[in-house]
Write a protein that holds these residues in place. Structure first.
Motif, mmCIF file in Angstrom:
data_model
loop_
_atom_site.group_PDB
_atom_site.id
_atom_site.type_symbol
_atom_site.label_atom_id
_atom_site.label_comp_id
_atom_site.label_asym_id
_atom_site.label_seq_id
_atom_site.Cartn_x
_atom_site.Cartn_y
_atom_site.Cartn_z
ATOM 1 N N THR A 254 -19.683 -4.743 5.331
ATOM 2 C CA THR A 254 -18.226 -4.764 5.412
ATOM 3 C C THR A 254 -17.846 -4.183 6.758
ATOM 4 O O THR A 254 -18.612 -3.434 7.337
ATOM 5 N N SER B 60 -14.971 -2.499 7.190
ATOM 6 C CA SER B 60 -13.856 -1.567 7.026
ATOM 7 C C SER B 60 -14.160 -0.524 5.959
ATOM 8 O O SER B 60 -15.083 -0.672 5.155
ATOM 9 N N VAL B 61 -13.357 0.533 6.000
ATOM 10 C CA VAL B 61 -13.388 1.600 4.991
ATOM 11 C C VAL B 61 -11.958 1.877 4.568
ATOM 12 O O VAL B 61 -11.011 1.563 5.297
ATOM 13 N N TYR B 62 -11.822 2.476 3.420
ATOM 14 C CA TYR B 62 -10.504 2.885 2.935
ATOM 15 C C TYR B 62 -10.441 4.407 2.999
ATOM 16 O O TYR B 62 -11.362 5.090 2.546
ATOM 17 N N LEU C 243 -5.346 3.604 2.908
ATOM 18 C CA LEU C 243 -5.240 2.470 3.830
ATOM 19 C C LEU C 243 -6.623 2.021 4.270
ATOM 20 O O LEU C 243 -7.560 2.822 4.358
ATOM 21 N N GLU C 244 -6.710 0.741 4.582
ATOM 22 C CA GLU C 244 -7.954 0.162 5.075
ATOM 23 C C GLU C 244 -7.984 0.268 6.595
ATOM 24 O O GLU C 244 -7.005 -0.030 7.274
ATOM 25 N N TYR C 245 -9.139 0.697 7.117
ATOM 26 C CA TYR C 245 -9.342 0.821 8.556
ATOM 27 C C TYR C 245 -10.674 0.187 8.918
ATOM 28 O O TYR C 245 -11.627 0.231 8.133
ATOM 29 N N THR C 246 -10.762 -0.326 10.129
ATOM 30 C CA THR C 246 -12.067 -0.736 10.632
ATOM 31 C C THR C 246 -12.849 0.548 10.896
ATOM 32 O O THR C 246 -12.278 1.643 10.977
ATOM 33 N N ALA D 76 -11.188 4.053 11.914
ATOM 34 C CA ALA D 76 -11.407 5.219 11.049
ATOM 35 C C ALA D 76 -12.031 6.366 11.840
ATOM 36 O O ALA D 76 -11.625 7.528 11.697
#
Length: 185
Positions: free
Chosen positions: A108, A110-112, A121-124, A128
């Motif tokens: 993946t 991204s991380v939340y 929120l989701e971030y790359t 992050a």
């Protein structure tokens, strides 16, 4: 006492510096008797102690928050490394206080992240890392300032307690002199 037109000296975050009483006579007068001066000094000590309690709470929160941010930053770094290998990551995550489930994390980008107030929120990975690095730097800076303010406050409390003792002792001495003068008359 210093006139109201004098600029009050403060530390970098606006905590006022307490004056040191060199000559009690400069603080005590007909307009400001000993009792009024002592009351003002005690009020100042109370205000400093109130600020100290608040800063101690802030310090505790920051000391708990910094390791959490560092741990999250390390996890984002770990996930970034694993992403490059296309190797799945297995982990246990908490569903409830005593209930865990195993999850397989596949590639993946991204991380939340929890932002607080039940907001996630989701971030790359890069975003992050930048966000967490910035939050970590801010938290560490805030902790340094808080520790510096606590040391400054302790000095101010000590100064005001010494001032109180000096004014009180001066008053005792003045009363003794007045009593001796009336007894010898």
């Amino acid at each position: 006492m210093a006139s109201s037109t004098d600029k009050m000296e403060t530390n970098p975050r606006g905590i006022p510096r307490s004056p040191f009483v060199e000559r009690v006579e400069d603080y005590v007068s007909e307009a400001e008797p000993v009792e009024v001066v002592l009351k003002k000094f005690q009020e100042a000590v109370s205000k400093y102690k109130f600020m100290e309690v608040n800063l101690l709470q802030r310090r505790k929160v920051l000391e708990e928050k910094i390791p959490e941010i560092e741990k999250t930053l390390a996890m984002v770094g770990f996930l970034t490394e694993k992403q490059a290998t296309d190797e799945p990551v297995y982990t246990d995550f908490e569903l409830n206080d005593t209930l865990y489930a195993q999850a397989k994390l596949e590639a993946t980008n991204s991380v939340y992240l929890w932002l607080g107030a039940n907001v996630m929120l989701e971030y790359t990975f890069e975003e992050a890392t930048d966000l967490l690095g910035s939050k970590l730097q801010t938290a560490k800076s805030s902790l340094r300032n808080t520790i510096e303010d606590l040391e400054f406050l302790r000095d101010q409390i000590t100064t005001m307690e010494v001032n109180t003792a000096r004014v009180y002792n001066w008053d005792v001495k003045q009363r003794r002199l007045v009593r001796q003068a009336t007894e010898s008359s």
